[in-house]
Design a protein around this motif. Structure first.
Motif, PDB file in Angstrom:
ATOM      1  N   THR A  67       0.834  -1.198   0.000  1.00  0.00           N
ATOM      2  CA  THR A  67       0.000   0.000   0.000  1.00  0.00           C
ATOM      3  C   THR A  67       0.869   1.248   0.000  1.00  0.00           C
ATOM      4  N   SER A  68       0.351   2.282  -0.634  1.00  0.00           N
ATOM      5  CA  SER A  68       0.950   3.610  -0.607  1.00  0.00           C
ATOM      6  C   SER A  68      -0.140   4.563  -0.129  1.00  0.00           C
ATOM      7  N   SER A  69       0.025   5.105   1.079  1.00  0.00           N
ATOM      8  CA  SER A  69      -1.068   5.833   1.709  1.00  0.00           C
ATOM      9  C   SER A  69      -0.617   7.189   2.228  1.00  0.00           C
ATOM     10  N   THR A  70      -1.572   8.097   2.340  1.00  0.00           N
ATOM     11  CA  THR A  70      -1.316   9.395   2.944  1.00  0.00           C
ATOM     12  C   THR A  70      -1.059   9.215   4.440  1.00  0.00           C
ATOM     13  N   ASP A  71       0.079   9.698   4.925  1.00  0.00           N
ATOM     14  CA  ASP A  71       0.336   9.660   6.359  1.00  0.00           C
ATOM     15  C   ASP A  71       0.361  11.054   6.975  1.00  0.00           C
ATOM     16  N   LYS A  72       0.487  12.089   6.136  1.00  0.00           N
ATOM     17  CA  LYS A  72       0.382  13.467   6.594  1.00  0.00           C
ATOM     18  C   LYS A  72      -0.011  14.354   5.423  1.00  0.00           C
ATOM     19  N   ASP A  73      -0.767  15.408   5.730  1.00  0.00           N
ATOM     20  CA  ASP A  73      -1.235  16.292   4.670  1.00  0.00           C
ATOM     21  C   ASP A  73      -1.694  17.601   5.298  1.00  0.00           C
ATOM     22  N   GLY A  74      -2.219  18.493   4.476  1.00  0.00           N
ATOM     23  CA  GLY A  74      -2.587  19.820   4.942  1.00  0.00           C
ATOM     24  C   GLY A  74      -3.901  19.852   5.706  1.00  0.00           C
ATOM     25  N   ILE A  75      -4.098  20.961   6.416  1.00  0.00           N
ATOM     26  CA  ILE A  75      -5.315  21.178   7.190  1.00  0.00           C
ATOM     27  C   ILE A  75      -5.521  22.683   7.340  1.00  0.00           C
ATOM     28  N   TYR A  76      -6.784  23.118   7.386  1.00  0.00           N
ATOM     29  CA  TYR A  76      -7.047  24.506   7.759  1.00  0.00           C
ATOM     30  C   TYR A  76      -8.265  24.569   8.665  1.00  0.00           C
ATOM     31  N   LYS A  77      -8.331  25.646   9.459  1.00  0.00           N
ATOM     32  CA  LYS A  77      -9.418  25.831  10.414  1.00  0.00           C
ATOM     33  C   LYS A  77      -9.915  27.276  10.358  1.00  0.00           C
ATOM     34  N   LEU A  78     -11.211  27.422  10.479  1.00  0.00           N
ATOM     35  CA  LEU A  78     -11.835  28.718  10.723  1.00  0.00           C
ATOM     36  C   LEU A  78     -12.381  28.679  12.142  1.00  0.00           C
ATOM     37  N   PHE A  79     -12.085  29.683  12.944  1.00  0.00           N
ATOM     38  CA  PHE A  79     -12.513  29.632  14.336  1.00  0.00           C
ATOM     39  C   PHE A  79     -12.956  31.000  14.842  1.00  0.00           C
ATOM     40  N   GLY A  80     -13.761  30.964  15.861  1.00  0.00           N
ATOM     41  CA  GLY A  80     -14.220  32.190  16.511  1.00  0.00           C
ATOM     42  C   GLY A  80     -14.613  31.872  17.943  1.00  0.00           C
ATOM     43  N   GLY A  81     -14.531  32.874  18.793  1.00  0.00           N
ATOM     44  CA  GLY A  81     -14.854  32.605  20.182  1.00  0.00           C
ATOM     45  C   GLY A  81     -15.023  33.867  20.995  1.00  0.00           C
ATOM     46  N   TYR A  82     -15.140  33.641  22.288  1.00  0.00           N
ATOM     47  CA  TYR A  82     -15.265  34.758  23.222  1.00  0.00           C
ATOM     48  C   TYR A  82     -14.272  34.545  24.360  1.00  0.00           C
ATOM     49  N   ARG A  83     -13.498  35.568  24.618  1.00  0.00           N
ATOM     50  CA  ARG A  83     -12.535  35.536  25.721  1.00  0.00           C
ATOM     51  C   ARG A  83     -13.151  36.262  26.916  1.00  0.00           C
ATOM     52  N   PHE A  84     -13.296  35.537  28.034  1.00  0.00           N
ATOM     53  CA  PHE A  84     -13.958  36.100  29.209  1.00  0.00           C
ATOM     54  C   PHE A  84     -13.022  37.002  30.022  1.00  0.00           C
ATOM     55  N   ASN A  85     -11.760  36.624  30.069  1.00  0.00           N
ATOM     56  CA  ASN A  85     -10.774  37.385  30.831  1.00  0.00           C
ATOM     57  C   ASN A  85      -9.379  36.961  30.369  1.00  0.00           C
ATOM     58  N   ASN A  86      -8.355  37.258  31.156  1.00  0.00           N
ATOM     59  CA  ASN A  86      -6.987  36.897  30.762  1.00  0.00           C
ATOM     60  C   ASN A  86      -6.740  35.395  30.723  1.00  0.00           C
ATOM     61  N   TYR A  87      -7.643  34.615  31.331  1.00  0.00           N
ATOM     62  CA  TYR A  87      -7.324  33.210  31.579  1.00  0.00           C
ATOM     63  C   TYR A  87      -8.293  32.203  30.954  1.00  0.00           C
ATOM     64  N   LEU A  88      -9.409  32.633  30.413  1.00  0.00           N
ATOM     65  CA  LEU A  88     -10.408  31.671  29.938  1.00  0.00           C
ATOM     66  C   LEU A  88     -11.110  32.168  28.686  1.00  0.00           C
ATOM     67  N   ALA A  89     -11.272  31.236  27.699  1.00  0.00           N
ATOM     68  CA  ALA A  89     -12.013  31.532  26.467  1.00  0.00           C
ATOM     69  C   ALA A  89     -12.802  30.303  26.052  1.00  0.00           C
ATOM     70  N   LEU A  90     -13.847  30.529  25.282  1.00  0.00           N
ATOM     71  CA  LEU A  90     -14.663  29.461  24.697  1.00  0.00           C
ATOM     72  C   LEU A  90     -14.644  29.653  23.193  1.00  0.00           C
ATOM     73  N   GLU A  91     -14.353  28.572  22.452  1.00  0.00           N
ATOM     74  CA  GLU A  91     -14.108  28.705  21.018  1.00  0.00           C
ATOM     75  C   GLU A  91     -14.839  27.638  20.211  1.00  0.00           C
ATOM     76  N   ALA A  92     -15.385  28.037  19.061  1.00  0.00           N
ATOM     77  CA  ALA A  92     -15.985  27.117  18.090  1.00  0.00           C
ATOM     78  C   ALA A  92     -15.148  27.146  16.823  1.00  0.00           C
ATOM     79  N   GLU A  93     -15.116  26.016  16.093  1.00  0.00           N
ATOM     80  CA  GLU A  93     -14.267  25.953  14.904  1.00  0.00           C
ATOM     81  C   GLU A  93     -14.860  25.042  13.837  1.00  0.00           C
ATOM     82  N   TYR A  94     -14.464  25.310  12.598  1.00  0.00           N
ATOM     83  CA  TYR A  94     -14.700  24.401  11.478  1.00  0.00           C
ATOM     84  C   TYR A  94     -13.343  23.943  10.990  1.00  0.00           C
TER      85      TYR A  94
END
Length: 235
Positions: A67-94
């Motif tokens: 077999t000849s198979s993909t073992d690594k390849d590219g990736i991209y992400k779109l993300f957005g979130g809300y940062r509550f303070n200096n120490y905590l954030a909540l994030e969603a991504e595609y």
């Protein structure tokens, strides 16, 4: 003694680092590389099972599958979130992974040849909690934990076997399919951010996505490590 302690406390108050409070919404984009751990490891067994299901097991005694198979390849992400303070954030991504592929071929001892080409498409939507630790006003470390809801599409174009030792008895067996599987995986990550200014932040990120895929697929089930660089806009 009390005056000495009080003096030290006052000096410490003025010399301790005080970081500007960071909070609010943000959007970003990241891109990099995905490493697939055990993907396609059982592609040969998968092909044999497909053949034997159709009663052709005697044609593949002594086969060695390559077999000849993909073992690594590219990736991209779109993300957005809300940062509550200096120490905590909540994030969603595609997350969109580059298409992966595995090509299989084998010649058996009794004169048969097999080829099986499999293509996969993988994407997902995630939600994660992010913990941050500021080192300076510009530089901070981060760690994340969350879930990724993924969808894996697999397409196999054919499995073919030909009697190479006797051209008068050429036999061809074809099997193609399209299948989709969905699942949810735990994600964990580490990284660092550098705040260029109040609005722009760049980052480096590592993330592990656990148990992606389906054992009944040629792709199999595997952990995926992603390494990305990110750029985000802070509102």
């Amino acid at each position: 003694m009390r005056k000495t302690v009080l003096a030290i406390a006052i000096v410490s108050t003025f010399t301790s680092p005080v970081f500007a409070e960071k909070s609010g919404y943000y959007l970003g984009f990241s891109a990099g590389q995905a490493d697939y751990d055990d993907a396609y490891d059982k592609h040969g067994n998968f092909a044999i099972n497909a053949i034997t299901t159709n009663g052709l097991e005697n044609s593949y005694n002594g086969s060695t599958f390559n077999t000849s198979s993909t073992d690594k390849d590219g990736i991209y992400k779109l993300f957005g979130g809300y940062r509550f303070n200096n120490y905590l954030a909540l994030e969603a991504e595609y997350t969109k992974f580059s298409d992966t592929r595995s090509n299989l071929s084998a010649n058996s001892n009794d004169g048969y040849r097999t080829t099986n080409n499999v293509d996969n498409e993988l994407e997902g939507f995630g939600l994660k909690a992010i913990g941050l630790y500021p080192i300076t006003d510009s530089f901070e470390l981060k760690a994340s934990a969350g879930l990724l809801r993924w969808k894996l599409d697999e397409k196999s174009n054919a499995i073919r076997e030909v009697n190479l030792s006797d051209t008068s008895e050429i036999t061809t067996f074809r099997q193609g399919y399209n299948s989709t599987e969905r699942g949810t995986s735990i994600t964990v990550g580490l990284g660092a951010n550098y705040n260029i200014n109040d609005h722009f932040t760049v980052g480096l990120n590592w993330e592990r996505i656990n148990d992606v895929g389906e054992k009944r697929f040629a792709f199999g089930e595997t952990d995926i490590d992603t390494y990305t660089a990110s750029l985000q806009y802070n509102f």
